[in-house]
Design an enzyme around this catalytic site. Structure first.
Site, short mmCIF file in Angstrom:
data_model
loop_
_atom_site.label_atom_id
_atom_site.label_comp_id
_atom_site.label_asym_id
_atom_site.label_seq_id
_atom_site.Cartn_x
_atom_site.Cartn_y
_atom_site.Cartn_z
CB SER A 246 -0.85 0.05 1.31
OG SER A 246 -0.15 0.25 2.47
CG ASP A 247 1.55 5.84 -1.28
OD1 ASP A 247 2.55 5.97 -0.35
OD2 ASP A 247 1.40 6.74 -2.20
CB CYS A 248 3.40 5.66 3.61
SG CYS A 248 4.67 4.72 2.87
CB SER B 6 -3.04 3.73 1.12
OG SER B 6 -2.32 2.65 0.67
#
Ligand SMILES: *[C@@H]1O[C@H](CO)[C@@H](O)[C@H](O)[C@H]1NC(C)=O
Length: 789
Positions: A298-300, A302
């Protein structure tokens, strides 16, 4: 990336403790260098089945996962994986960045001690402008060599969340600088080559990888914050048509042809669903259709964002369960460690699904040799150390990359570039980026080996250099320093104005609202220009920026004798700029994105449509669709100090399409005739395009050959791009009168197709145009039903 501070603190405390526990073991002190860092599968923990590198990766992963409790498993699903002390597995930090050099933008990498810095290449948008596939691969190879060396020194991990291959849809995007630009083919080629440079061992794709790359941000992510709409809350409304031939191709190529070991899902929603919980996108497309051999991260934060900020799920447990069920494996952040065990206990997902996530992640670590014991004793990269970072060759490549990328936008034949070594006695160097250092390395950078600023580069040419910044910084809010700059310019034989942007104007989390040069920069340029009116004095305007700026005011101004775009040119950028200005290197870069006038900002940044919509006055996006015709410089623009001519050698005049089955699947609509691509026998629709390029000028020069497809009017009205890059090749230094032949092997299905409004690929029937430079060629695509199946 906005890490939750609470968790960071908590985790560093835990990590500290583990570190101490493991460090007191005598066995890990055997090796010098990496000795302070514990390694999985080192004695006395080397005899597990999962440590046996002679076994298939799958068996080792299964063995490892089978030994863990659920509590242990969930602690591994986050970027700060806790490790398993009882099995001798140390904590692992998944988050590393290596966009254009090993970066300390992720917590896994630290500079200092034996490695104070690493080679810092130009920001990606400028490397893309080289249109040189081998350069992108070479950069990836250097970055992964330096990363391996730093890993051996205990200063870095092995997993990196690069490259960023989102299409640069809107020139205002703060992260456009990180990408290879606006074209899906260019972005795809960049992705494939950079990823293979990072990952391939011994130059070939294999199960074993050097470091793990990650294609991000999947998908349709290209907005930070526009008029209060931020990337966390943005719901990108994207048609199947635009997804099919614009947003997805770079990701597909990154995974299918680049073999990337990771995909990062983005913050935004795509048609209502946050991409990190979209099972169609993550499992259906990435894992099943494209065959990802690796992990989805995941993006940080997210996962936290889609619950906390977007309220997409009712509870954190649902956010965690939905994302794992959708196909997420590792969470940048801490949500999965905090809630997965509870979600399993409540039956929202099963332990088997947790095992699958973990297996995907461990497979990558296995392929990296993470479970093969001390890296210094390993076959492939054990020999790499601090002395392999910032080597002379690596730094030369950084210099070469900026030389190859820099684009000559305008040049006067009478008093343009290059400047004469002999008659330029006094050179005025003016502008807020003239003495740039950190500005040159853009964002997601590290600490470079050494900077050469433009001022230093220009001063090394022997002219007397007089420097006036003209403004205190790129924001240029005051005009107070302009007079001094003008006085300097008047007294000089030639002037170089080094203007543009920096991270205060375009960055992660921050889009531009204007395409103009900030503050009083234009005043400064105009006053310098008018001070030498009628004197034919060379005045070069150098734009240092990631995104394009509206330089319309200077294009037809005779006093501005040349314009160069230098991107953020990396640690050696100042030398490359000086070499080009004084003619020691001849520019051959081409714009990877179109440059528009300020009026472009009337288009809502949130409108994701690539295609124009005349009914609401929407002009469409990028050179492929934008129909207002007022671009200042279009994608692919770039001049040379010499003149190249193309001559067509051979190309087919007709191409017959064969159907796979003996049924007539030709569709006729008011847009003309077209074929569903899936019905066509693509293997039989290849063709060759041969052209000769000749240097007709009187200087040597590099050249980029670009072949474009132009669909017919009927198909354009059905959504085909008006112009589309089919192939490109960079040619190295042709001497005057020298010529060379270029062969492109193309395929109708791949290069003359587009996606229809139902999301399916179409092939237009009829006469279509192909151009290479000024050469035009018409080819008649028709259909012939095959008689035997
Ligand atoms: C492409 O880049 C590589 C690596 O810098 C270089 O060796 C090669 O000459 C370049 N090719 C062209 C055609 O410029």
């Amino acid at each position: 990336m906005a890490m939750n501070l609470r968790y960071l603190l908590l985790f560093s405390l835990c990590l500290g403790l583990l570190d101490v526990l493991i460090r007191v073991r005598p066995d890990v002190l055997i090796f010098v260098g990496a000795s302070s860092v514990p390694h999985a599968c080192s004695p006395p923990h080397a005899s597990f089945k999962f440590c046996d590198s002679s076994l298939p990766v799958k068996d080792r992963v299964n063995d490892l996962v089978s030994m863990l409790t659920l509590e242990e498993k969930v602690m591994q699903l986050v970027n700060k994986a806790a490790g398993i002390p009882r099995l001798g597995i140390p904590p692992y930090e998944w988050w590393g960045e290596a966009l254009h050099g090993v970066s300390n933008g992720g917590p896994s990498t630290t500079f200092g001690g034996s490695v104070p810095g690493a080679t810092s290449f130009p920001q990606v948008i400028l490397s893309a402008a080289s249109f040189n596939v081998s350069l992108w691969k070479a950069i990836g190879q250097v970055v992964s060599t330096e990363a391996r060396a730093m890993y051996n020194e205990g200063l870095s991990g092995l997993t990196f969340w690069s490259p960023n291959i989102n299409i640069y849809r809107d020139p205002r995007w703060g992260r456009g600088q990180e990408t290879p630009g606006e074209d899906p083919l260019l972005s795809s080629e960049y992705a494939i080559n950079f990823v293979r440079g990072l990952q391939d061992v011994d130059g070939s794709s294999s199960n074993r990888i050097k470091v793990a790359a990650c294609c991000k941000h999947y998908t349709a992510y290209d907005l930070e914050n526009w008029q209060g709409v931020d990337r966390f809350h943005f719901d990108a409304k994207v048609t199947q048509q635009d997804l099919g031939d614009t947003y997805q191709p770079p990701f597909k190529n990154c995974i299918v042809n680049g073999n990337a070991a990771c995909v990062m899902c983005s913050y935004n929603r795509v048609n209502g669903v946050p991409s990190c919980v979209d099972k169609n996108l993550l499992t259906g497309t990435v894992r099943e259709q494209w065959g990802l051999n690796g992990y989805v991260v995941s993006d940080c934060d997210s996962v936290e964002v889609l619950y906390d900020d977007v309220h997409y799920t009712q509870s954190p447990l649902d956010a965690v369960a939905d994302s794992i069920l959708a196909g997420l494996n590792i969470n940048c952040g801490n949500f999965l460690a905090s809630y997965t065990a509870k979600a399993v206990a409540q039956g929202k997902l099963s332990e088997k699904e947790v095992d699958e996530s973990l297996s995907n992640a461990y497979t990558v670590l296995m392929r990296l040799g993470y479970f093969d014991g001390n890296p210094l004793s390993q076959e492939h990269f054990g020999m790499l150390s601090a002395s392999d970072v910032c080597t002379v060759e690596h730094r030369k490549l950084a210099l070469d990359a900026s030389r190859q990328g820099i684009v000559l936008l305008k040049n006067s034949p009478t008093h343009g570039l290059p400047l004469s070594h002999t008659t330029t006695k006094t050179l005025a160097v003016i502008g807020p980026n003239a003495d740039a250092s950190t500005t040159m390395i853009g964002n997601y950078a590290g600490i470079p080996c050494k900077y050469t600023t433009p001022l230093e580069g220009l001063a090394s040419y022997g002219a007397k250099v007089v420097y006036e910044p003209g403004c205190t910084d790129v924001a240029c809010t005051s005009s107070k320093m302009i007079d001094a700059a003008v006085k300097t310019a008047v007294l000089a034989d030639a002037v170089v104005l080094i203007m543009g942007l920096d991270q205060s104007q375009e960055r992660e989390g921050f889009d531009r609202s204007s395409l103009s040069l900030p503050g009083h920069q234009i005043d400064l340029i105009m006053q310098v220009a008018s001070s030498s009116r009628g004197r034919n004095k060379p005045i070069s305007l150098v734009i240092m920026s990631g995104g394009p700026v509206d330089v319309g005011f200077a294009v037809n101004l005779p006093e501005i004798s040349s314009i160069l775009w230098v991107g953020y040119p990396g640690e050696a950028g100042g030398q490359a700029i000086a070499e080009i200005i004084f003619g020691d290197h001849h520019p051959g870069g081409r714009l990877p994105m179109s440059w528009y006038p300020e009026s472009y900002t009337e288009i809502p940044m949130t409108d994701m449509h690539m295609r124009p919509d005349p009914s609401r006055g929407y002009p469409g996006r990028t050179y492929r669709f934008y129909n207002k015709g007022d671009a200042i410089y279009e994608f692919g623009h770039g001049l040379s100090f010499t003149t190249f001519f193309h001559r067509k050698l051979s190309a087919p005049f007709e191409i017959a399409l064969h159907e796979k089955q003996n049924i007539n699947s030709l569709q006729t609509s008011n847009h003309g005739e077209e074929f569903l691509l899936e019905k066509v026998d693509c293997a039989s629709s290849s063709f060759n395009l041969r052209t000769v390029v000749k240097n007709k000028g009187n200087r040597k020069g590099d050249h980029v050959v670009m072949a474009f497809w132009h669909a017919s009017k009927e198909h354009i009205s059905n959504g085909a791009p008006k112009k589309q890059l089919m192939a490109f090749r960079r040619i190295l230094g042709l001497d005057p009168e020298q010529e060379t032949e270029v062969l492109f092997n193309l395929n109708v299905c791949e290069h003359l197709s587009y996606v229809g409004n139902n999301g399916r690929k179409l092939l237009g029937i009829g006469v279509q145009k192909i151009t290479i430079g000024d050469v035009e060629h018409h080819v008649h695509v028709h259909h012939r039903r095959s008689l035997n199946l």
